[in-house]
Design a protein around this motif. Structure first.
Motif, mmCIF file in Angstrom:
data_model
loop_
_atom_site.group_PDB
_atom_site.id
_atom_site.type_symbol
_atom_site.label_atom_id
_atom_site.label_comp_id
_atom_site.label_asym_id
_atom_site.label_seq_id
_atom_site.Cartn_x
_atom_site.Cartn_y
_atom_site.Cartn_z
ATOM 1 N N ARG A 121 26.538 34.892 37.784
ATOM 2 C CA ARG A 121 27.374 35.202 38.971
ATOM 3 C C ARG A 121 26.298 35.834 39.879
ATOM 4 N NH1 ARG A 121 31.272 38.304 35.323
ATOM 5 N NH2 ARG A 121 29.782 39.996 35.581
ATOM 6 N N GLY A 123 27.075 36.623 42.815
ATOM 7 C CA GLY A 123 27.607 38.012 43.461
ATOM 8 C C GLY A 123 27.183 39.133 42.456
ATOM 9 N N PRO A 176 27.343 37.772 47.949
ATOM 10 C CA PRO A 176 27.376 39.130 48.351
ATOM 11 C C PRO A 176 26.246 40.012 47.737
ATOM 12 C CG PRO A 176 29.037 38.746 46.776
ATOM 13 C CD PRO A 176 28.352 37.423 47.322
#
Length: 404
Positions: A121, A123, A176
């Motif tokens: 992931r 993020g 992010p």
């Protein structure tokens, strides 16, 4: 493990800038393939045979070139074949996507030594993701019988905009926690080697371009969680003034009011990216979690998934038709998680031919990726190799610590 050739010989005197340019030119000729003997190099570069021999001997002493008798002769002495020395050091490559990552290690000649892949992931942020990357690098080095001091360069691709000169991630919509993060700062203390960072689609474009001959102008389109495009112009990757070239996922398309991860409304990625398709299928009651599930459902013949990909392919094809009119490539390659779907490539091809100008499609081929999920690491390895063999890269090799 046998010691590296860099440890077997004393470091030569520092080469002058002009000499480094010549050494780089010779090495790149060898790396490209056709120039495999000293005579070949003299013909290819226009340098005197004596000058070529002087530089080749220098590169052999430095452990960068190898020279072997090839056993074939038309009379007289057997010719000696030149090649990059696979024992000179190691290239480490990472191709990071939104949900998947692939690592590879190769020798200086680009031959594979080890590979790793994993679902991730992106993020989770740089510290978590890069810690896994570094652990994988260490495992591959051990598997290949090499040490961190043998690393000549690290190359990393990420799914977001990158300031290539500094390796800094710049306001990435799907990453992010990564904004303004300078990726080389993580790896340089560990390997004391140059760290090259680029957008993942650029690296895939380079890898696919290297897998072909005679292609000067090409577009590589990645259709995964997001959508991006790598541009090959005149045989070289085109990044633009600030590294933002090819970010086609954020081109607005008519009739689309979906809000994109970038904050704008109507982006191609928000309608046709794999993440958007997964979300749409979820709304309609289909059990999917990410782009990988969409691809698997389509491969299994699920009509909802196949229809979603068909609609997406038409939207992507429409955008690419405009790019074909603008760039006039001879080849469009489709890769990414959804590229295995036959109707994605067919739909994109149909969209391009249906909307682009006749002259722009006269010699155009549209096809699926040849390298699949290894395109990114292949491009990263090539990018690293070219840097190592550049004048700046050769100058940096003198500063690398010796291995015991």
């Amino acid at each position: 493990m046998a010691s590296s050739p860099r440890a077997a010989h004393p470091a030569p005197a520092a080469a002058k800038p002009r000499e480094l340019v010549t050494l780089s030119r010779l090495l790149l000729e060898v790396a490209s393939g056709p120039a495999v003997t000293r005579a070949d190099l003299a013909r290819a570069t226009g340098l005197a045979r004596s000058t070529v021999s002087l530089h080749v001997d220098n590169l052999r002493r430095r452990g960068i070139l190898k020279e072997e008798r090839d056993g074939h002769s038309t009379g007289g002495r057997h010719p000696s074949r030149l090649g990059l020395n696979p024992q000179a050091g190691v290239i480490l490559a990472a191709d990071l996507g939104v949900t998947q990552a692939r690592l590879a290690a190769a020798d200086l000649d680009g031959q594979p030594l080890a590979a790793r892949s994993k679902d991730i992931r992106i993020g989770d942020g740089p510290q978590s993701v890069l810690a896994w990357v570094d652990a994988g690098f260490q495992q591959m080095l051990a598997e290949a019988g090499r040490k961190p001091a043998d690393v000549l360069a690290v190359a990393c691709g990420v799914p977001g905009p990158v300031a290539h000169a500094t390796g800094t991630v710049v306001k990435p919509p799907v990453m992010p926690g990564w904004d303004d993060y300078r990726i080389p700062s993580y790896f340089q203390p560990r390997y004391e080697a140059p760290v090259l960072v680029d957008n993942d689609v650029n690296l895939m474009a380079v890898g696919e371009h290297r897998a072909r001959t005679g292609v000067e102008h090409m577009l590589f389109v990645k259709v995964g969680t997001g959508i991006g495009c790598g541009i090959i112009s005149g045989g070289r990757i085109h990044r633009g003034a600030d590294g933002a070239a090819g970010d086609i996922g954020h081109i607005r398309i008519p009739g689309n009011d979906a809000t994109c991860t970038c904050g704008y409304v109507g982006c191609l990625e928000a309608a046709a990216g794999g993440g958007a398709l997964a979300t749409e299928l979820q709304r309609n009651g289909t059990r999917v979690s990410d782009v990988g599930d969409v691809a698997r459902l389509a491969a299994d013949g699920d009509p909802s998934a196949r229809r979603a990909i068909q609609v997406a392919s038409e939207q992507i094809g429409g955008v690419l038709a405009a790019l074909v009119n603008f760039h006039n490539p001879s080849l469009v390659v489709v890769g990414g998680s959804l590229a295995a779907s036959d109707n994605l490539v067919a739909g994109i091809r149909s969209g391009i031919y249906g909307r682009a100008l006749a002259l722009g499609t006269r010699s155009l081929t549209v096809e699926a990726s040849r390298l699949g999920n290894t395109a990114g690491t292949a491009g990263a390895i090539h990018l690293a190799q070219r840097h190592i063999l550049s004048p700046d890269g050769l100058a940096g090799l003198r500063k690398k610590p010796k291995t015991a």
